[in-house]
Every structure is written in structure tokens, then in C-alpha cells.
Design a protein around this motif. Structure first.
Motif, PDB file in Angstrom:
ATOM      1  N   SER A  16       0.827  -1.198  -0.186  1.00  0.00           N
ATOM      2  CA  SER A  16      -0.170   0.060   0.070  1.00  0.00           C
ATOM      3  C   SER A  16       0.985   1.351   0.073  1.00  0.00           C
ATOM      4  O   SER A  16       1.968   1.423   0.768  1.00  0.00           O
ATOM      5  N   LYS A  17       0.518   2.488  -0.595  1.00  0.00           N
ATOM      6  CA  LYS A  17       1.209   3.746  -0.762  1.00  0.00           C
ATOM      7  C   LYS A  17       1.082   4.321   0.562  1.00  0.00           C
ATOM      8  O   LYS A  17       1.661   5.250   0.877  1.00  0.00           O
ATOM      9  N   LYS A  18      -0.247   4.111   1.221  1.00  0.00           N
ATOM     10  CA  LYS A  18      -0.575   4.853   2.534  1.00  0.00           C
ATOM     11  C   LYS A  18       0.329   3.988   3.722  1.00  0.00           C
ATOM     12  O   LYS A  18       0.072   4.590   4.866  1.00  0.00           O
ATOM     13  N   HIS A  19       1.034   2.881   3.360  1.00  0.00           N
ATOM     14  CA  HIS A  19       1.779   2.033   4.238  1.00  0.00           C
ATOM     15  C   HIS A  19       0.828   1.668   5.495  1.00  0.00           C
ATOM     16  O   HIS A  19       0.839   1.781   6.567  1.00  0.00           O
ATOM     17  N   GLN A  20      -0.333   1.205   5.019  1.00  0.00           N
ATOM     18  CA  GLN A  20      -1.288   0.680   5.939  1.00  0.00           C
ATOM     19  C   GLN A  20      -1.772  -0.722   5.305  1.00  0.00           C
ATOM     20  O   GLN A  20      -2.275  -0.943   4.373  1.00  0.00           O
ATOM     21  N   LYS A  21      -1.646  -1.653   6.358  1.00  0.00           N
ATOM     22  CA  LYS A  21      -2.183  -3.153   6.280  1.00  0.00           C
ATOM     23  C   LYS A  21      -3.809  -3.121   6.736  1.00  0.00           C
ATOM     24  O   LYS A  21      -4.151  -2.764   7.538  1.00  0.00           O
ATOM     25  N   VAL A  22      -4.685  -3.795   5.573  1.00  0.00           N
ATOM     26  CA  VAL A  22      -5.696  -3.743   5.713  1.00  0.00           C
ATOM     27  C   VAL A  22      -6.355  -5.233   5.751  1.00  0.00           C
ATOM     28  O   VAL A  22      -5.959  -5.874   5.009  1.00  0.00           O
ATOM     29  N   ILE A  23      -7.173  -5.689   6.962  1.00  0.00           N
ATOM     30  CA  ILE A  23      -7.454  -7.111   7.103  1.00  0.00           C
ATOM     31  C   ILE A  23      -9.070  -7.262   7.059  1.00  0.00           C
ATOM     32  O   ILE A  23      -9.573  -6.484   8.153  1.00  0.00           O
ATOM     33  N   THR A  24      -9.833  -7.798   6.304  1.00  0.00           N
ATOM     34  CA  THR A  24     -11.263  -8.064   6.428  1.00  0.00           C
ATOM     35  C   THR A  24     -11.345  -9.453   6.850  1.00  0.00           C
ATOM     36  O   THR A  24     -11.044 -10.493   6.271  1.00  0.00           O
ATOM     37  N   ARG A  25     -12.290  -9.495   8.012  1.00  0.00           N
ATOM     38  CA  ARG A  25     -12.794 -10.889   8.338  1.00  0.00           C
ATOM     39  C   ARG A  25     -14.001 -10.665   8.671  1.00  0.00           C
ATOM     40  O   ARG A  25     -14.701  -9.920   9.141  1.00  0.00           O
ATOM     41  N   HIS A  26     -15.056 -12.280   8.650  1.00  0.00           N
ATOM     42  CA  HIS A  26     -16.256 -12.326   8.774  1.00  0.00           C
ATOM     43  C   HIS A  26     -16.452 -11.903  10.419  1.00  0.00           C
ATOM     44  O   HIS A  26     -15.489 -12.535  11.137  1.00  0.00           O
ATOM     45  N   VAL A  27     -17.600 -11.428  10.743  1.00  0.00           N
ATOM     46  CA  VAL A  27     -17.823 -11.337  12.138  1.00  0.00           C
ATOM     47  C   VAL A  27     -17.694 -12.618  13.084  1.00  0.00           C
ATOM     48  O   VAL A  27     -17.629 -12.598  14.136  1.00  0.00           O
ATOM     49  N   TRP A  28     -17.940 -13.796  12.216  1.00  0.00           N
ATOM     50  CA  TRP A  28     -18.024 -15.059  12.965  1.00  0.00           C
ATOM     51  C   TRP A  28     -16.811 -15.681  12.670  1.00  0.00           C
ATOM     52  O   TRP A  28     -16.732 -17.031  13.167  1.00  0.00           O
ATOM     53  N   GLU A  29     -15.924 -15.309  12.167  1.00  0.00           N
ATOM     54  CA  GLU A  29     -14.516 -16.171  11.973  1.00  0.00           C
ATOM     55  C   GLU A  29     -13.972 -16.822  13.030  1.00  0.00           C
ATOM     56  O   GLU A  29     -13.506 -18.084  13.108  1.00  0.00           O
ATOM     57  N   GLU A  30     -13.769 -15.815  13.993  1.00  0.00           N
ATOM     58  CA  GLU A  30     -12.997 -16.464  15.088  1.00  0.00           C
ATOM     59  C   GLU A  30     -13.879 -17.638  16.001  1.00  0.00           C
ATOM     60  O   GLU A  30     -13.127 -18.472  16.378  1.00  0.00           O
ATOM     61  N   TYR A  31     -14.939 -17.401  15.879  1.00  0.00           N
ATOM     62  CA  TYR A  31     -15.930 -18.425  16.394  1.00  0.00           C
ATOM     63  C   TYR A  31     -15.638 -19.816  15.543  1.00  0.00           C
ATOM     64  O   TYR A  31     -15.599 -20.965  16.259  1.00  0.00           O
ATOM     65  N   ARG A  32     -15.757 -19.737  14.346  1.00  0.00           N
ATOM     66  CA  ARG A  32     -15.636 -20.971  13.417  1.00  0.00           C
ATOM     67  C   ARG A  32     -14.308 -21.474  13.666  1.00  0.00           C
ATOM     68  O   ARG A  32     -14.054 -22.829  13.862  1.00  0.00           O
ATOM     69  N   GLU A  33     -13.156 -20.458  13.810  1.00  0.00           N
ATOM     70  CA  GLU A  33     -11.857 -21.282  14.116  1.00  0.00           C
ATOM     71  C   GLU A  33     -11.809 -21.731  15.528  1.00  0.00           C
ATOM     72  O   GLU A  33     -11.239 -22.891  15.654  1.00  0.00           O
ATOM     73  N   GLU A  34     -12.533 -21.396  16.544  1.00  0.00           N
ATOM     74  CA  GLU A  34     -12.583 -21.953  17.705  1.00  0.00           C
ATOM     75  C   GLU A  34     -13.137 -23.314  17.909  1.00  0.00           C
ATOM     76  O   GLU A  34     -12.629 -24.344  18.231  1.00  0.00           O
TER      77      GLU A  34
END
Length: 146
Positions: free
Chosen positions: A25-43
Motif C-alpha cells: 500500500s502507498k499509504k503504508h497501511q495493512k487492511v485485514i477483512t474478516r467475517h464477524v463469526w470467523e473467530e468462533y468458527r476457528e474456535e
């Protein structure tokens, strides 16, 4: 809606030695998009995957469930649909799996007594006679691998 977006601080990322590996990124910014239930699914997946019961049951899937779908896909042309409309295709698939289950039961009849199969077929026929409009409601519960 349904997703969370995480953004890094551009001031901190600008001085980071791993900036080239992390983001372009030219703005020097990392962007991560995750579904709201992703952490529950991983657990849930981590909890289930590492239990002894799961390690014992999971390899049996290829012998039972996945094999049925693979056989039907190969021998009954379930790779493509021949009909138009969801309901017509569901009815066709239900009939294919019903025939598949009957075929398996016929194999059992050669190994076991035929009285069990005969009683089961009587039950199916009586179910068709009592249900005129909802003919496939019984079949929807019998899509098992038996």
C-alpha cells in the motif's frame, strides 16, 4: 455488513522493517477483512479437530458419506443439471438418492433375511398412499448413506 475491517497504524508501519513483506500500500497501511463469526468458527474447528473422537471418525467419511456422493455423481450424471428450476432438480436428486438407498438395501437383502426389506418397502408404499401433495417429504429424511 457482516465483516470487520482491521487497519494498521500508518505511522508505525512506515518505520517497520517488514513493510515490503506485509503490504504494498502507498499509504503504508495493512487492511485485514474478516467475517464477524470467523473467530468462533476457528474456535469450534480447533476444538473438534483435535479431539480423539474426531480423529477416529473423520477418516470414515471417505468410506461412507463422500463415497455415496462420488458414486452418484459419477454413475447418475450429477455433475450437471438436466432440468430447469431448483424444485425439479431437487426432486431428481431425491429420486436418485432414494434409488441408491434401495439398491444398497437390495444388497443387504441377499445377506440378511428379506422380511426386513419387505416391511420397509410396505412402509414406503403406505407413505406414498397417505401423502398425495407432499410426495417427497419422506425421501428428504432418507438421504443417508445407510
Amino acid at each position: 455488513m457482516g465483516y470487520k475491517e482491521y487497519k494498521s497504524n500508518p505511522k508505525e508501519c512506515k518505520e517497520c522493517p517488514f513493510l515490503e513483506k506485509c503490504t504494498q500500500s502507498k499509504k503504508h497501511q495493512k487492511v485485514i477483512t474478516r467475517h464477524v463469526w470467523e473467530e468462533y468458527r476457528e474456535e469450534v474447528m480447533d476444538e473438534i479437530r483435535h479431539t480423539p473422537e474426531w480423529k477416529e471418525l473423520y477418516p470414515k467419511r471417505k468410506e461412507s458419506i463422500e463415497r455415496v456422493f462420488g458414486d452418484c455423481k459419477e454413475h447418475h450424471n450429477l455433475r450437471y443439471t438436466r432440468l430447469r428450476g431448483l424444485q425439479k432438480n431437487q426432486h431428481q436428486a431425491l429420486m436418485i438418492f432414494a434409488c441408491h438407498n434401495l439398491k444398497r438395501m437390495a444388497r443387504w437383502s441377499w445377506k440378511t433375511s428379506s422380511n426386513t426389506i419387505h416391511n420397509w418397502l410396505k412402509m414406503i408404499i403406505s407413505c406414498f398412499e397417505t401423502q398425495k401433495e407432499k410426495r417427497y417429504s419422506f425421501w428428504s429424511t432418507t438421504l443417508s448413506t445407510i
